[in-house]
Design an enzyme around this catalytic site. Structure first.
Site, mmCIF file in Angstrom:
data_model
loop_
_atom_site.group_PDB
_atom_site.id
_atom_site.type_symbol
_atom_site.label_atom_id
_atom_site.label_comp_id
_atom_site.label_asym_id
_atom_site.label_seq_id
_atom_site.Cartn_x
_atom_site.Cartn_y
_atom_site.Cartn_z
ATOM 1 C CG ASP A 1 -0.046 0.028 2.531
ATOM 2 O OD1 ASP A 1 0.174 1.119 3.085
ATOM 3 O OD2 ASP A 1 0.414 -1.047 2.969
ATOM 4 C CG ASP B 1 2.480 4.976 5.780
ATOM 5 O OD1 ASP B 1 1.853 3.967 6.169
ATOM 6 O OD2 ASP B 1 2.942 5.819 6.556
#
Length: 264
Positions: free
Chosen positions: A209, A211
């Site tokens: 992902d 952040d």
């Protein structure tokens, strides 16, 4: 029963709880207590491999409660001289995308209160951590990743946060502005404890992902991390199964002699 020995160790991270199809499970006790779980001993090509999920098979240990000293010492007791440590990590930079791999060469420690050394005296021991990861294993992982056509980044700094919470936007923005590349909760003190035992260690980070400080992105969730990691588990396994047989038996790296000159 055959002697319980291994040459290569592998730590499984979030969403990565098994490696080999055929294995023997062994329970190891160490001077630092029990490791995260039983250890799976098997063979990859001609290499004897020990696999341990660092969080435990049921993910029962959050990052700040993982028995890092016991995990590393268990590998040492088995005779392991090289450890591959895959991690699920968040990206702090736009050009490092979910699904990419990063073979880190540095870390920033932002944890607190973790037992992070085997050397509490009475002899003072100061292991150099200027180069915390094995350069031989790093080059091997990068080269194999490139051969397999995966998007892999050679080098990068991982900032290790305490957990179990994720970073605030302000913290994450700070990490990004500092130029650090990925964020994780489990890399420290695992890699340094390995170095203190003169075990070669390489971190292979899988980006799950962005952040929250990396741009206009929603906050990360556990579900998203696991979804991306599971989707890319096959590529990670391919990389590991190619890297393990290629680990050289002769150790010409600084890791093998990390304790020379370290004591006072």
């Amino acid at each position: 029963m055959a002697e319980q020995r291994a040459e290569i160790g592998v730590f499984g991270g979030t969403g990565f709880y098994s490696l080999m199809d055929r294995f023997e499970e062994v329970k190891i006790e160490t001077p630092y207590g029990a490791p995260s779980d039983v250890i799976a001993l098997g063979t990859v090509a001609d290499k004897k491999v020990a696999f341990l999920p660092r969080h435990g098979k049921q993910h029962q240990y959050p990052p700040h409660m993982i028995p890092y000293c016991a995990n590393i010492h268990a590998m040492k007791q088995l005779g392991v001289t090289a450890i591959i440590g895959p991690n699920a990590v968040g990206s702090l930079q736009a050009h490092i995308k979910p699904g990419d791999f990063v073979v880190c060469d540095q870390f920033i420690d932002r944890t607190n209160g973790r037992k992070d050394t085997f050397y509490d005296g009475p002899v003072s021991t100061h292991v150099s951590s200027a180069e915390p990861y094995c350069e031989v294993l790093r080059k091997l992982a990068v080269d194999i990743g490139l051969e397999q056509g995966v998007r892999i980044h050679d080098g990068g700094t991982c900032v290790v946060v305490q957990g179990p919470r994720f970073s605030t936007r302000a913290e994450s923005w700070w990490f990004t502005q500092m130029g650090w590349h990925v964020v994780n909760m489990t890399q420290y003190p695992e890699c340094i404890l390995a170095l203190e035992q003169e075990i070669c260690y390489v971190k292979i980070a899988l980006i799950t992902d962005y952040d929250v400080g990396a741009g206009d992105v929603p906050p990360v969730t556990n579900e998203e991390v696991i979804r991306v990691f599971e989707r890319n588990n096959a590529r990670l396994r391919e990389l590991l199964f190619a890297a393990i047989p290629a680990v050289p038996e002769r150790r010409d790296c600084a890791c093998a002699t990390a304790l020379e000159g370290a004591t006072f």
